[in-house]
Scaffold this motif. Structure first.
Motif, PDB file in Angstrom:
ATOM      1  N   PRO A   1     -10.017 -26.985  61.323  1.00 30.74           N
ATOM      2  CA  PRO A   1     -10.361 -28.129  62.189  1.00 30.74           C
ATOM      3  C   PRO A   1     -10.617 -27.491  63.471  1.00 30.74           C
ATOM      4  CG  PRO A   1      -8.052 -27.881  61.898  1.00 30.74           C
ATOM      5  CD  PRO A   1      -8.402 -26.560  61.131  1.00 30.74           C
ATOM      6  N   ARG A   2     -11.207 -28.565  64.266  1.00 31.34           N
ATOM      7  CA  ARG A   2     -11.630 -28.315  65.738  1.00 31.34           C
ATOM      8  C   ARG A   2     -12.352 -27.233  66.000  1.00 31.34           C
ATOM      9  NH1 ARG A   2     -11.046 -32.318  68.610  1.00 31.34           N
ATOM     10  NH2 ARG A   2      -9.940 -31.599  70.573  1.00 31.34           N
ATOM     11  N   GLN A   3     -13.405 -26.655  65.098  1.00 29.83           N
ATOM     12  CA  GLN A   3     -14.304 -25.781  65.025  1.00 29.83           C
ATOM     13  C   GLN A   3     -15.005 -25.918  66.673  1.00 29.83           C
ATOM     14  OE1 GLN A   3     -16.933 -25.470  61.967  1.00 29.83           O
ATOM     15  NE2 GLN A   3     -18.267 -24.090  62.817  1.00 29.83           N
ATOM     16  N   GLY A   4     -15.233 -24.804  67.417  1.00 28.78           N
ATOM     17  CA  GLY A   4     -15.944 -24.741  68.637  1.00 28.78           C
ATOM     18  C   GLY A   4     -14.908 -25.065  69.883  1.00 28.78           C
ATOM     19  N   TYR A   5     -13.789 -25.329  69.488  1.00 26.99           N
ATOM     20  CA  TYR A   5     -12.685 -25.680  70.635  1.00 26.99           C
ATOM     21  C   TYR A   5     -11.995 -24.463  70.909  1.00 26.99           C
ATOM     22  CZ  TYR A   5     -13.905 -30.697  70.805  1.00 26.99           C
ATOM     23  OH  TYR A   5     -14.537 -31.882  70.920  1.00 26.99           O
ATOM     24  N   TRP A   6     -11.277 -24.124  71.904  1.00 31.09           N
ATOM     25  CA  TRP A   6     -10.844 -23.148  72.369  1.00 31.09           C
ATOM     26  C   TRP A   6      -8.997 -23.121  71.990  1.00 31.09           C
ATOM     27  CZ3 TRP A   6     -13.271 -18.690  74.058  1.00 31.09           C
ATOM     28  CH2 TRP A   6     -14.515 -18.776  74.513  1.00 31.09           C
ATOM     29  N   THR A   7      -8.688 -21.945  71.591  1.00 23.97           N
ATOM     30  CA  THR A   7      -7.035 -21.901  71.299  1.00 23.97           C
ATOM     31  C   THR A   7      -6.638 -20.820  71.435  1.00 23.97           C
ATOM     32  OG1 THR A   7      -5.755 -22.565  69.383  1.00 23.97           O
ATOM     33  CG2 THR A   7      -7.711 -21.125  68.941  1.00 23.97           C
ATOM     34  N   LEU A   8      -5.217 -20.730  71.521  1.00 18.97           N
ATOM     35  CA  LEU A   8      -4.530 -19.415  71.726  1.00 18.97           C
ATOM     36  C   LEU A   8      -4.453 -18.970  69.997  1.00 18.97           C
ATOM     37  CD1 LEU A   8      -1.554 -20.988  73.864  1.00 18.97           C
ATOM     38  CD2 LEU A   8      -3.180 -19.022  74.437  1.00 18.97           C
ATOM     39  N   PRO A   9      -4.360 -17.412  70.048  1.00 21.28           N
ATOM     40  CA  PRO A   9      -4.300 -17.118  68.596  1.00 21.28           C
ATOM     41  C   PRO A   9      -2.926 -17.427  68.087  1.00 21.28           C
ATOM     42  CG  PRO A   9      -4.158 -15.457  70.306  1.00 21.28           C
ATOM     43  CD  PRO A   9      -4.494 -16.564  71.023  1.00 21.28           C
ATOM     44  N   ALA A  10      -3.086 -17.872  66.852  1.00 18.52           N
ATOM     45  CA  ALA A  10      -1.975 -18.468  66.118  1.00 18.52           C
ATOM     46  C   ALA A  10      -2.346 -18.846  64.708  1.00 18.52           C
ATOM     47  CB  ALA A  10      -1.346 -19.690  66.804  1.00 18.52           C
ATOM     48  N   GLY A  11      -1.193 -18.703  63.748  1.00 19.64           N
ATOM     49  CA  GLY A  11      -1.431 -19.118  62.493  1.00 19.64           C
ATOM     50  C   GLY A  11      -0.216 -19.187  61.501  1.00 19.64           C
ATOM     51  N   PHE A  12      -0.278 -19.401  60.436  1.00 16.27           N
ATOM     52  CA  PHE A  12       0.739 -19.721  59.465  1.00 16.27           C
ATOM     53  C   PHE A  12       1.505 -18.195  59.453  1.00 16.27           C
ATOM     54  CE2 PHE A  12      -1.767 -23.402  58.041  1.00 16.27           C
ATOM     55  CZ  PHE A  12      -0.463 -24.264  58.360  1.00 16.27           C
ATOM     56  N   MET A  13       3.174 -18.194  59.826  1.00 16.42           N
ATOM     57  CA  MET A  13       3.962 -17.356  59.230  1.00 16.42           C
ATOM     58  C   MET A  13       3.809 -16.767  57.790  1.00 16.42           C
ATOM     59  SD  MET A  13       7.627 -17.063  60.596  1.00 16.42           S
ATOM     60  CE  MET A  13       8.847 -15.868  60.161  1.00 16.42           C
ATOM     61  N   GLU A  14       3.904 -15.546  57.458  1.00 16.58           N
ATOM     62  CA  GLU A  14       3.669 -15.097  56.153  1.00 16.58           C
ATOM     63  C   GLU A  14       5.278 -14.746  55.592  1.00 16.58           C
ATOM     64  OE1 GLU A  14       1.270 -15.466  54.316  1.00 16.58           O
ATOM     65  OE2 GLU A  14      -0.575 -15.348  55.275  1.00 16.58           O
ATOM     66  N   ASN A  15       5.376 -14.897  54.462  1.00 13.02           N
ATOM     67  CA  ASN A  15       6.678 -14.508  53.798  1.00 13.02           C
ATOM     68  C   ASN A  15       6.801 -12.943  54.249  1.00 13.02           C
ATOM     69  OD1 ASN A  15       7.430 -16.619  52.765  1.00 13.02           O
ATOM     70  ND2 ASN A  15       7.031 -16.392  50.753  1.00 13.02           N
ATOM     71  N   GLY A  16       7.902 -12.180  54.368  1.00 14.42           N
ATOM     72  CA  GLY A  16       8.204 -10.805  54.444  1.00 14.42           C
ATOM     73  C   GLY A  16       7.900 -10.708  55.990  1.00 14.42           C
ATOM     74  N   GLU A  17       7.415 -11.342  56.686  1.00 17.07           N
ATOM     75  CA  GLU A  17       7.314 -10.704  58.206  1.00 17.07           C
ATOM     76  C   GLU A  17       8.426 -11.387  59.362  1.00 17.07           C
ATOM     77  OE1 GLU A  17       3.152 -11.556  59.379  1.00 17.07           O
ATOM     78  OE2 GLU A  17       3.513 -13.577  59.718  1.00 17.07           O
ATOM     79  N   THR A  18       8.567 -11.034  60.418  1.00 16.12           N
ATOM     80  CA  THR A  18       9.178 -11.462  61.485  1.00 16.12           C
ATOM     81  C   THR A  18       8.172 -12.662  62.215  1.00 16.12           C
ATOM     82  OG1 THR A  18       8.894 -10.046  63.115  1.00 16.12           O
ATOM     83  CG2 THR A  18      10.570  -9.634  61.614  1.00 16.12           C
ATOM     84  N   SER A  19       8.989 -13.483  62.954  1.00 20.79           N
ATOM     85  CA  SER A  19       7.903 -14.414  63.892  1.00 20.79           C
ATOM     86  C   SER A  19       7.324 -13.341  64.745  1.00 20.79           C
ATOM     87  CB  SER A  19       8.763 -15.182  64.365  1.00 20.79           C
ATOM     88  OG  SER A  19       9.867 -15.044  65.222  1.00 20.79           O
ATOM     89  N   VAL A  20       7.857 -12.620  65.209  1.00 19.87           N
ATOM     90  CA  VAL A  20       7.353 -11.608  66.321  1.00 19.87           C
ATOM     91  C   VAL A  20       5.979 -10.795  65.576  1.00 19.87           C
ATOM     92  CG1 VAL A  20       7.559  -9.367  67.667  1.00 19.87           C
ATOM     93  CG2 VAL A  20       9.408 -11.292  67.644  1.00 19.87           C
ATOM     94  N   GLN A  21       6.302 -10.299  64.570  1.00 22.69           N
ATOM     95  CA  GLN A  21       5.341  -9.758  63.807  1.00 22.69           C
ATOM     96  C   GLN A  21       4.042 -10.566  63.479  1.00 22.69           C
ATOM     97  OE1 GLN A  21       7.511  -8.181  60.598  1.00 22.69           O
ATOM     98  NE2 GLN A  21       8.011  -6.152  61.369  1.00 22.69           N
ATOM     99  N   GLY A  22       4.409 -11.782  62.918  1.00 22.49           N
ATOM    100  CA  GLY A  22       3.453 -12.770  62.848  1.00 22.49           C
ATOM    101  C   GLY A  22       2.543 -13.301  63.945  1.00 22.49           C
ATOM    102  N   ALA A  23       3.095 -13.255  64.941  1.00 25.02           N
ATOM    103  CA  ALA A  23       2.450 -13.705  66.115  1.00 25.02           C
ATOM    104  C   ALA A  23       1.363 -12.496  66.403  1.00 25.02           C
ATOM    105  CB  ALA A  23       3.380 -13.937  67.285  1.00 25.02           C
ATOM    106  N   ALA A  24       1.801 -11.235  66.561  1.00 27.23           N
ATOM    107  CA  ALA A  24       1.017 -10.398  66.771  1.00 27.23           C
ATOM    108  C   ALA A  24       0.074 -10.185  65.880  1.00 27.23           C
ATOM    109  CB  ALA A  24       2.056  -8.899  66.712  1.00 27.23           C
ATOM    110  N   ARG A  25       0.393 -10.194  64.520  1.00 25.45           N
ATOM    111  CA  ARG A  25      -0.827 -10.407  63.252  1.00 25.45           C
ATOM    112  C   ARG A  25      -1.780 -11.063  63.827  1.00 25.45           C
ATOM    113  NH1 ARG A  25      -1.389 -13.505  59.948  1.00 25.45           N
ATOM    114  NH2 ARG A  25       0.586 -14.292  59.847  1.00 25.45           N
TER     115      ARG A  25
END
Lengths: 176, 176
Positions: B60-84
């Motif tokens: 959603p919101r194609q063409g709009y600006w965002t901070l890099p973010a997405g769904f956290m995955e199994n097996g990673e930490t929140s820090v790792q997920g944010a970096a990924r």
């Protein structure tokens, strides 16, 4: 996971197009089943300087002491979930909730979120998942009978932070 | 959800014994399918005082600006997920990650976690889910073209906090 929750056909573990990791994909309708970490929300409930702990009546770690906490539910906020769990396990209503501690447990895909909180009117009881609920001063904490490392770490930091009246929000991960 | 992921039989929505809310329960094997909120992890990546934003190439919101973010995955930490996610969307490696902002979005059962971060060597690029990735000073932020309220709020607070060089970890919920 063995079957598609949309059509009931068998699923296979494969990397969907445009993805970079295996998911359970339906061999019939192509539905992709994403699995993601679960959030556990809880409180550090304080009454007149003492902390409310619950003795677990259920597995895992039955008979050990824990902070009230449990799986966050759809449709609630983390603040609401932490309050709900404190009611369910310790029959305490909480106020003044402040985010205090996050833990990542990647080996079981869980994220813990603990809130500091006060107990309304200092009233509490014993919920169905607890065999006892008691207040503990720092020197009374049964350190050898604490259910989980996240609870032990949170309590240690809490008493230390309280001496400085400064409660930074910490994040760390626990690995196996 | 219509079918059991363990045996492929139809599920029904009912309150399991000892529970207090409806779950999808298998009518054949009794397996209970719990559904829980998902965590979205992201970064506020800074390079020489400017913030890295991604122009969304997808809905959603194609063409709009965002901070890099997405769904956290199994097996990673929140820090790792944010970096990924920051790597995937903005081809930037991050360091010095500090928890900064949590949002509850109970109407869609999501929890957002944003980390402040610096960009290693100031290098970035355009990931497959972005149509552009650019650095913005505060006065350059395209406020009318920000993809999501959580991004707008986080950016507003970040620039305000930076003036005081004090970044408290805030939690709030967004309702519809």
């Amino acid at each position: 996971m063995k079957f598609c929750n949309q059509c009931g056909s068998p699923v296979a573990s494969r990397i969907p197009e445009g993805d970079d990791r295996p998911r359970f994909v339906c061999e019939n309708c192509e539905h992709i089943h994403y699995q993601n970490p679960r959030v556990i929300v809880g409180c550090v409930p304080e009454v007149d300087g003492k902390i409310l702990l619950c003795k677990r009546a259920i597995q895992p770690r039955q008979g050990y002491w824990t902070l009230p906490a449990g799986f966050m539910e759809n449709g609630e906020t983390s603040v609401q979930g932490a309050a709900r769990e404190t009611w369910e396990e310790a029959r305490a209503r909480v106020g003044d909730q402040q985010l205090y501690r996050l833990f990542d447990l990647p080996y079981i895909s869980q994220v813990y979120m603990f809130y500091r909180a006060t107990v309304v009117a200092g009233e509490f009881g014993v919920g169905p998942e607890s065999s006892a609920v008691e207040l503990f001063a720092e020197h009374e904490i049964p350190w050898r009978e604490i259910a989980f490392p996240v609870v032990r770490d949170t309590l240690k930091e809490y008493f230390s932070d309280r001496r400085n009246d400064h409660y930074p929000v910490r994040v760390s991960s626990i690995t196996r």
